[in-house]
Enzyme design. Sequence first.
Site, PDB file in Angstrom:
ATOM      1  N   ILE A  16       0.826  -1.201   0.000  1.00  0.00           N
ATOM      2  CA  ILE A  16       0.000   0.000   0.000  1.00  0.00           C
ATOM      3  C   ILE A  16       0.861   1.253   0.000  1.00  0.00           C
ATOM      4  O   ILE A  16       0.543   2.243  -0.658  1.00  0.00           O
ATOM      5  CB  ILE A  16      -0.946  -0.008   1.221  1.00  0.00           C
ATOM      6  CG1 ILE A  16      -1.965  -1.145   1.095  1.00  0.00           C
ATOM      7  CG2 ILE A  16      -1.686   1.327   1.358  1.00  0.00           C
ATOM      8  CD1 ILE A  16      -2.821  -1.340   2.336  1.00  0.00           C
ATOM      9  N   GLY A  34      10.086   6.194   1.867  1.00  0.00           N
ATOM     10  CA  GLY A  34      10.782   5.719   3.056  1.00  0.00           C
ATOM     11  C   GLY A  34      10.896   4.207   3.052  1.00  0.00           C
ATOM     12  O   GLY A  34       9.937   3.500   2.781  1.00  0.00           O
ATOM     13  N   ASP A  58      14.066   3.887   9.107  1.00  0.00           N
ATOM     14  CA  ASP A  58      13.573   2.828   9.980  1.00  0.00           C
ATOM     15  C   ASP A  58      12.849   3.519  11.121  1.00  0.00           C
ATOM     16  O   ASP A  58      13.477   4.217  11.936  1.00  0.00           O
ATOM     17  CB  ASP A  58      14.745   2.005  10.510  1.00  0.00           C
ATOM     18  CG  ASP A  58      14.311   0.853  11.407  1.00  0.00           C
ATOM     19  OD1 ASP A  58      13.168   0.869  11.903  1.00  0.00           O
ATOM     20  OD2 ASP A  58      15.134  -0.057  11.640  1.00  0.00           O
ATOM     21  N   VAL A  59      11.534   3.360  11.198  1.00  0.00           N
ATOM     22  CA  VAL A  59      10.737   4.115  12.167  1.00  0.00           C
ATOM     23  C   VAL A  59      11.022   3.709  13.607  1.00  0.00           C
ATOM     24  O   VAL A  59      10.592   4.394  14.540  1.00  0.00           O
ATOM     25  CB  VAL A  59       9.224   4.000  11.868  1.00  0.00           C
ATOM     26  CG1 VAL A  59       8.919   4.458  10.458  1.00  0.00           C
ATOM     27  CG2 VAL A  59       8.711   2.588  12.116  1.00  0.00           C
ATOM     28  N   ASN A  85       2.597   4.969   7.087  1.00  0.00           N
ATOM     29  CA  ASN A  85       2.156   3.697   6.518  1.00  0.00           C
ATOM     30  C   ASN A  85       2.900   2.492   7.099  1.00  0.00           C
ATOM     31  O   ASN A  85       2.350   1.394   7.144  1.00  0.00           O
ATOM     32  CB  ASN A  85       2.343   3.708   4.996  1.00  0.00           C
ATOM     33  CG  ASN A  85       2.188   2.332   4.377  1.00  0.00           C
ATOM     34  OD1 ASN A  85       1.090   1.806   4.268  1.00  0.00           O
ATOM     35  ND2 ASN A  85       3.317   1.729   3.998  1.00  0.00           N
ATOM     36  N   TYR A 172      -1.703  -7.419  17.045  1.00  0.00           N
ATOM     37  CA  TYR A 172      -1.722  -6.480  15.914  1.00  0.00           C
ATOM     38  C   TYR A 172      -2.888  -5.511  16.003  1.00  0.00           C
ATOM     39  O   TYR A 172      -2.711  -4.287  15.906  1.00  0.00           O
ATOM     40  CB  TYR A 172      -1.789  -7.253  14.596  1.00  0.00           C
ATOM     41  CG  TYR A 172      -2.051  -6.339  13.408  1.00  0.00           C
ATOM     42  CD1 TYR A 172      -1.058  -5.496  12.935  1.00  0.00           C
ATOM     43  CD2 TYR A 172      -3.296  -6.309  12.786  1.00  0.00           C
ATOM     44  CE1 TYR A 172      -1.288  -4.634  11.870  1.00  0.00           C
ATOM     45  CE2 TYR A 172      -3.542  -5.460  11.719  1.00  0.00           C
ATOM     46  CZ  TYR A 172      -2.536  -4.629  11.268  1.00  0.00           C
ATOM     47  OH  TYR A 172      -2.783  -3.767  10.210  1.00  0.00           O
ATOM     48  N   LYS A 176      -3.043  -1.309  16.427  1.00  0.00           N
ATOM     49  CA  LYS A 176      -3.695  -0.351  15.516  1.00  0.00           C
ATOM     50  C   LYS A 176      -4.671   0.543  16.286  1.00  0.00           C
ATOM     51  O   LYS A 176      -4.805   1.728  15.976  1.00  0.00           O
ATOM     52  CB  LYS A 176      -4.410  -1.094  14.391  1.00  0.00           C
ATOM     53  CG  LYS A 176      -3.496  -1.897  13.475  1.00  0.00           C
ATOM     54  CD  LYS A 176      -2.376  -1.054  12.875  1.00  0.00           C
ATOM     55  CE  LYS A 176      -2.860  -0.120  11.786  1.00  0.00           C
ATOM     56  NZ  LYS A 176      -1.723   0.573  11.109  1.00  0.00           N
ATOM     57  N   THR A 207      -1.460  -7.785   0.876  1.00  0.00           N
ATOM     58  CA  THR A 207      -0.076  -7.325   0.989  1.00  0.00           C
ATOM     59  C   THR A 207       0.716  -8.360   1.779  1.00  0.00           C
ATOM     60  O   THR A 207       0.162  -9.324   2.311  1.00  0.00           O
ATOM     61  CB  THR A 207       0.023  -5.965   1.720  1.00  0.00           C
ATOM     62  OG1 THR A 207      -0.344  -6.156   3.100  1.00  0.00           O
ATOM     63  CG2 THR A 207      -0.883  -4.926   1.087  1.00  0.00           C
TER      64      THR A 207
END
Length: 249
Positions: A16, A34, A58-59, A85, A172, A176, A207
């Site tokens: 995405i 990124g 790298d976040v 994202n 997960y 979110k 994905t």
Amino acid sequence: MPEQRIALVTGANKGIGLAIAQGLAKHGLTVLVGSRTLENGTAAIQSIGASAHAIQLDVTDAVSIAAAVERIRAEFGGLDVLINNAGVSHAGRPGMTFPEIMKTNSLATAPFDDVKAVWDTNVFGLIAVTQAMLPLLSQSPAGRIVTIGSAGGSMGENSKPDNAHRTMYGNYSSSKTAAHAATLAFALTLEATNIKVNIACPGHTGTALNNFSGARTPEQGARRAIELALLGADGPTGTFSDEDGPVAW
């Protein structure tokens, strides 16, 4: 909207994120792709064109985030759009199928290191990148922040007894939920500024995040995020929506 606005998309070397980068480039934006590795980002921009630039990001790495900020400031002069994202659905288990991985998703049994790995990217990484990019975004006449959310993280929907998917609400999904809350907190803090902050739900998109089990294409999943990135001055802030309208918090 002025032309040649600058957009950064985290985790944009595939899926995405890449579809969002491609879409924004088609709307005339300069897109910063990124990627945790510069090599993957460099490969990804070949599908976008001259308006795209790979940037190592790298976040979960403070040094990487700081370097990205300095490069954006020095090379591009500012930032108008941030798309949060980057995300992971699990800590990674080589050789395991997606259903097998999901069996380790329960917060009651998941190893804490697995929980931390998911939250480090999906929640703390989002906060760290957004904080770091705010000084650049605040200089834009029309700053936009878009977080890629998930209806699977909706507390409203998962609290309904007849929701068959609520059994999947675990590591997960709760990460979110936290990402949605953090994004709303940014929106409320920035409500009096030119920066609009919103959450886009892409729907069940195929994905690597879900082992390509989703029915929607990355291009379809990218649509709402692109719309929110391009909002005009009269657009909303602090919302959670998909292409069909509001999503329950």
